[in-house]
Design a protein around this motif. Structure first.
Motif, PDB file in Angstrom:
ATOM      1  N   LEU A 121       1.042  -1.217  -0.065  1.00  8.35           N
ATOM      2  CA  LEU A 121      -0.086  -0.092   0.007  1.00  8.35           C
ATOM      3  C   LEU A 121       1.122   1.438   0.090  1.00  8.35           C
ATOM      4  CD1 LEU A 121      -2.301  -1.304   3.016  1.00  8.35           C
ATOM      5  CD2 LEU A 121      -2.816  -1.568   0.353  1.00  8.35           C
ATOM      6  N   GLY A 122       1.233   1.668  -1.139  1.00 12.01           N
ATOM      7  CA  GLY A 122       2.455   2.510  -1.192  1.00 12.01           C
ATOM      8  C   GLY A 122       3.853   2.040  -1.110  1.00 12.01           C
ATOM      9  N   GLU A 123       4.778   2.730  -0.694  1.00 13.10           N
ATOM     10  CA  GLU A 123       6.038   2.392  -0.499  1.00 13.10           C
ATOM     11  C   GLU A 123       6.326   1.861   0.834  1.00 13.10           C
ATOM     12  OE1 GLU A 123       8.989   3.491  -2.972  1.00 13.10           O
ATOM     13  OE2 GLU A 123       7.550   2.978  -4.036  1.00 13.10           O
ATOM     14  N   LEU A 124       5.756   2.045   1.839  1.00  9.55           N
ATOM     15  CA  LEU A 124       6.062   1.884   3.228  1.00  9.55           C
ATOM     16  C   LEU A 124       4.959   1.254   3.902  1.00  9.55           C
ATOM     17  CD1 LEU A 124       7.558   5.626   4.014  1.00  9.55           C
ATOM     18  CD2 LEU A 124       8.887   3.348   3.753  1.00  9.55           C
ATOM     19  N   ALA A 125       4.096   0.642   3.479  1.00  5.47           N
ATOM     20  CA  ALA A 125       2.898  -0.193   4.216  1.00  5.47           C
ATOM     21  C   ALA A 125       2.693  -1.418   3.282  1.00  5.47           C
ATOM     22  CB  ALA A 125       1.797   0.654   4.224  1.00  5.47           C
ATOM     23  N   ALA A 126       2.440  -2.551   3.943  1.00  8.37           N
ATOM     24  CA  ALA A 126       2.041  -3.873   3.234  1.00  8.37           C
ATOM     25  C   ALA A 126       1.340  -4.776   3.800  1.00  8.37           C
ATOM     26  CB  ALA A 126       3.294  -4.671   3.217  1.00  8.37           C
ATOM     27  N   VAL A 127       0.100  -5.156   3.127  1.00 10.36           N
ATOM     28  CA  VAL A 127      -0.798  -5.926   3.674  1.00 10.36           C
ATOM     29  C   VAL A 127      -0.288  -7.610   3.357  1.00 10.36           C
ATOM     30  CG1 VAL A 127      -1.971  -5.591   1.568  1.00 10.36           C
ATOM     31  CG2 VAL A 127      -3.106  -7.010   3.691  1.00 10.36           C
ATOM     32  N   THR A 128      -0.445  -8.421   4.273  1.00 12.93           N
ATOM     33  CA  THR A 128       0.077  -9.740   4.291  1.00 12.93           C
ATOM     34  C   THR A 128      -0.936 -10.701   4.889  1.00 12.93           C
ATOM     35  OG1 THR A 128       1.708 -11.033   4.494  1.00 12.93           O
ATOM     36  CG2 THR A 128       1.675  -9.615   6.233  1.00 12.93           C
ATOM     37  N   PRO A 129      -1.042 -11.688   4.245  1.00  8.46           N
ATOM     38  CA  PRO A 129      -1.883 -12.709   5.104  1.00  8.46           C
ATOM     39  C   PRO A 129      -1.141 -13.288   6.249  1.00  8.46           C
ATOM     40  CG  PRO A 129      -1.266 -13.723   2.977  1.00  8.46           C
ATOM     41  CD  PRO A 129      -0.701 -12.418   3.049  1.00  8.46           C
ATOM     42  N   LEU A 130      -1.724 -13.790   7.329  1.00  5.73           N
ATOM     43  CA  LEU A 130      -1.065 -14.576   8.290  1.00  5.73           C
ATOM     44  C   LEU A 130      -1.477 -16.025   8.055  1.00  5.73           C
ATOM     45  CD1 LEU A 130      -2.310 -12.209  11.440  1.00  5.73           C
ATOM     46  CD2 LEU A 130      -0.033 -12.247  10.242  1.00  5.73           C
ATOM     47  N   ALA A 131      -0.473 -16.825   8.884  1.00  4.11           N
ATOM     48  CA  ALA A 131      -0.796 -18.355   8.741  1.00  4.11           C
ATOM     49  C   ALA A 131      -1.790 -18.530   9.639  1.00  4.11           C
ATOM     50  CB  ALA A 131       0.720 -18.799   9.316  1.00  4.11           C
ATOM     51  N   GLY A 132      -3.154 -18.179   8.859  1.00 12.55           N
ATOM     52  CA  GLY A 132      -4.315 -18.884   9.642  1.00 12.55           C
ATOM     53  C   GLY A 132      -5.366 -17.528   9.096  1.00 12.55           C
ATOM     54  N   PRO A 133      -6.635 -17.513   9.964  1.00 11.97           N
ATOM     55  CA  PRO A 133      -7.658 -16.763   9.209  1.00 11.97           C
ATOM     56  C   PRO A 133      -7.394 -15.192   9.943  1.00 11.97           C
ATOM     57  CG  PRO A 133      -8.260 -17.812  11.416  1.00 11.97           C
ATOM     58  CD  PRO A 133      -7.043 -18.244  11.176  1.00 11.97           C
ATOM     59  N   ALA A 137      11.378  -6.146  12.904  1.00  3.73           N
ATOM     60  CA  ALA A 137      11.786  -4.943  12.272  1.00  3.73           C
ATOM     61  C   ALA A 137      10.823  -4.519  11.106  1.00  3.73           C
ATOM     62  CB  ALA A 137      12.982  -5.381  11.715  1.00  3.73           C
ATOM     63  N   PRO A 138      10.192  -3.471  11.167  1.00  2.00           N
ATOM     64  CA  PRO A 138       8.931  -3.286  10.431  1.00  2.00           C
ATOM     65  C   PRO A 138       9.633  -3.193   9.153  1.00  2.00           C
ATOM     66  CG  PRO A 138       8.767  -1.620  12.296  1.00  2.00           C
ATOM     67  CD  PRO A 138      10.274  -2.485  12.398  1.00  2.00           C
ATOM     68  N   LEU A 139      10.671  -2.476   8.723  1.00  2.00           N
ATOM     69  CA  LEU A 139      10.995  -2.434   7.382  1.00  2.00           C
ATOM     70  C   LEU A 139      11.316  -3.745   6.643  1.00  2.00           C
ATOM     71  CD1 LEU A 139      12.513   1.112   7.402  1.00  2.00           C
ATOM     72  CD2 LEU A 139      10.554   0.552   6.187  1.00  2.00           C
ATOM     73  N   LEU A 140      11.874  -4.594   7.353  1.00  2.00           N
ATOM     74  CA  LEU A 140      12.133  -5.954   7.001  1.00  2.00           C
ATOM     75  C   LEU A 140      10.942  -6.648   6.380  1.00  2.00           C
ATOM     76  CD1 LEU A 140      14.601  -7.528   9.138  1.00  2.00           C
ATOM     77  CD2 LEU A 140      15.163  -6.640   7.016  1.00  2.00           C
ATOM     78  N   ASP A 141       9.665  -6.453   7.258  1.00  2.00           N
ATOM     79  CA  ASP A 141       8.518  -7.163   6.976  1.00  2.00           C
ATOM     80  C   ASP A 141       7.909  -6.379   5.659  1.00  2.00           C
ATOM     81  OD1 ASP A 141       8.597  -8.782   8.899  1.00  2.00           O
ATOM     82  OD2 ASP A 141       7.513  -7.837  10.400  1.00  2.00           O
ATOM     83  N   ILE A 142       7.885  -5.121   5.420  1.00  2.00           N
ATOM     84  CA  ILE A 142       7.322  -4.491   4.543  1.00  2.00           C
ATOM     85  C   ILE A 142       8.149  -4.543   3.132  1.00  2.00           C
ATOM     86  CG2 ILE A 142       6.856  -2.194   3.572  1.00  2.00           C
ATOM     87  CD1 ILE A 142       6.514  -1.197   6.681  1.00  2.00           C
ATOM     88  N   GLY A 143       9.438  -4.444   3.424  1.00  2.00           N
ATOM     89  CA  GLY A 143      10.469  -4.855   2.462  1.00  2.00           C
ATOM     90  C   GLY A 143      10.246  -5.998   1.534  1.00  2.00           C
TER      91      GLY A 143
END
Lengths: 268, 224
Positions: free
Chosen positions: A229-241, B204-210
């Motif tokens: 989500l842009g350069e500095l945020a990410a959405v990721t699925p966890l290992a579960g629900p 480490a937030p930027l490791l996860d985001i990166g």
């Protein structure tokens, strides 16, 4: 400064100076069987006052009211929020929580215990936690999510007030789903944190960090697709629900924007 | 325990596939967060005290004989990035092949059949250490060192950094490595009494985001 003065007075009256303050808030919502969630337990004290506010139809909604500036060094604050079977509870706060240095040496503790029982729904989205220079705060957030239950948990942490150096903040977030560990994550930053916290693997100078955890039974079968989500945020699925959005930003305002956008994207 | 055995397991040429991974360094270089030896040092220090510590503690706990499936679940919860879970399992699978060929054991066989697509690499590493007759500190050292040697080697290739400078970065991290390995082993020793929650969960937030940014690239030099 009025609140601060009141707080100091309150301390002098009721609390030995070198032990810090202990305060707890307890919130429990229960479904009444006709689609309405009631609040049989709604208790707060000192810096953790609680107030019922208007929520969506059938939902119980509570605001934590920042009655005094807290936590200070040595304080130990605990918030427990439970949504009983089938209940819908939304917890917010009226102001940012500001961690400040205190007279007693040693860290302040802020413990949040969330319980979302079978088929219940809990939204936990307080205002930011601001770690002021010189403060030392340890936050633990533990959420237990039952079968068929739904959780939205949003945390925003800001290191230092505007133009200020950060305090020391450690925050551990644990989410269990039907007893199974879904997420266990700890962040440590500020003076005294292990080396490299502000380096290129950690925060790289960013001063606001946010997390959005969403637990939904359907995410077990249909996990969200990982994406930026842009350069500095990410959405990721966890290992579960569940899913996690992790974001860093230069400041609180830009963090708020990216997390608001994330809520829209992941359907909070 | 045999010091020579530890060298075999810790050798960068141990055929466990680690060379194909940059430990987040490729994403950090691309984002302009690592441009030279000084940044690399801070990157490695941050990684060591977060995912390095977690990996070292998982490895130490596996070496002590904690149920590897329970540790695998603990590793999942401590690895919120899907891209990093995938990488950890891929590496775990390669480590498993190398370990079973090198130090065969019934415990390795059991984990391999319970997790045919790979368990998290630090868990396999710890169990490999156990099969090799090594102890929890040994396993923790290997995991902690791998958490920084991978990025250092990768950055030599990514930035054409002088290999002497990269090795100097690693050498200066020795006191931190000692502390992380000791802390990790100490946490692992608390697991029988306190359960896997006693293991660190540093992030480490930027490791996860990166890692998610990197996984979305069409072309990359390293797998993670």
């Amino acid at each position: 400064m009025g609140a601060g003065a009141a707080r100091r007075l309150d301390r002098r009256v009721s609390v030995p100076v070198d032990t810090g303050l202990r305060a707890a808030a307890r919130i429990r919502a229960e479904a009444d069987g006709r689609g309405i969630s009631r609040l049989p337990v709604l208790e707060g004290e000192g810096p953790l006052a609680v107030r019922r506010i208007r929520g969506a139809a059938g939902q119980a909604r509570v605001a934590l009211v920042g009655a005094m500036s807290a936590p200070l060094g040595g304080d130990r604050l605990t918030v427990t929020a439970e949504a009983g079977p089938g209940a819908r509870l939304d917890v917010t706060s009226t102001a940012a929580t500001l961690a400040l240095p205190g007279r007693p040496k040693g860290p302040a503790h802020y413990d949040v215990r969330l319980s979302v029982e079978e088929d219940a729904e809990l939204n936990w989205a307080p205002e930011q936690l601001i770690s002021a220079y010189g403060s030392e705060l340890r936050v633990t957030t533990r959420a237990e999510v039952g079968a068929g239950a739904r959780l939205l948990l949003r945390e925003e942490q800001v290191l230092g007030r505007a133009g200020e150096q950060p305090g020391t903040l450690t925050s551990r977030l644990t989410v269990r789903c039907e007893g199974r560990l879904l997420l266990d994550q700890e962040l440590a930053c500020g003076p005294g944190a292990p080396g490299g916290w502000d380096g290129p693997a950690g925060l790289a100078g960013h001063r606001a960090i946010g997390q959005l955890v969403l637990v939904r039974p359907e995410l077990g079968q249909h996990p969200v697709r990982a994406r930026m989500l842009g350069e500095l945020a990410a959405v990721t699925p966890l290992a579960g629900p569940g899913l996690l959005v992790t974001a860093v930003a230069p400041d609180a305002l830009r963090l708020r924007r990216v997390l608001d956008e994330a809520v829209g994207v992941v359907g909070g | 325990m045999s010091r020579a055995t530890l060298l075999v397991l810790a050798d960068g040429r141990f055929p466990a596939g680690g060379h194909a991974h940059s430990g987040g360094a490729e994403a950090a270089v691309a984002a302009g967060r690592v441009t030279g030896a000084a940044d690399l040092a801070e990157f490695c220090r941050g990684r060591l005290h977060t995912s390095g510590l977690v990996a070292a503690a998982l490895a130490a706990a596996a070496a002590l004989g904690t149920d590897p499936l329970q540790l695998d679940e603990a590793a999942d919860a401590r690895t919120p990035s899907a891209a990093l879970r995938t990488a950890a399992r891929k590496l775990g699978r390669q480590m498993m092949r190398a370990a079973r060929a090198t130090w065969p054991s019934a415990e390795l066989d059991a984990l391999a059949s319970a997790r045919p697509r790979g368990a998290h690499q630090p868990v396999v590493l710890g169990l490999a250490a156990r099969s090799a007759g090594l102890g929890p500190e040994d396993a923790a050292y290997v995991a902690a060192y791998e958490s920084v040697s991978g990025p250092a080697t990768a950055v030599v290739r990514l930035l054409s950094l002088d290999p002497f400078d990269a090795t100097a970065v690693l050498a200066r991290l020795a006191p931190d490595l000692d502390r992380v390995a000791a802390d990790a082993a100490e946490c692992a020793r608390r697991v029988p009494e306190e359960g896997v929650d006693a293991l660190p969960a540093s992030s480490a937030p930027l490791l996860d985001i990166g890692a998610e940014a990197h996984a979305a690239w069409a072309v990359r030099l390293f797998a993670s």
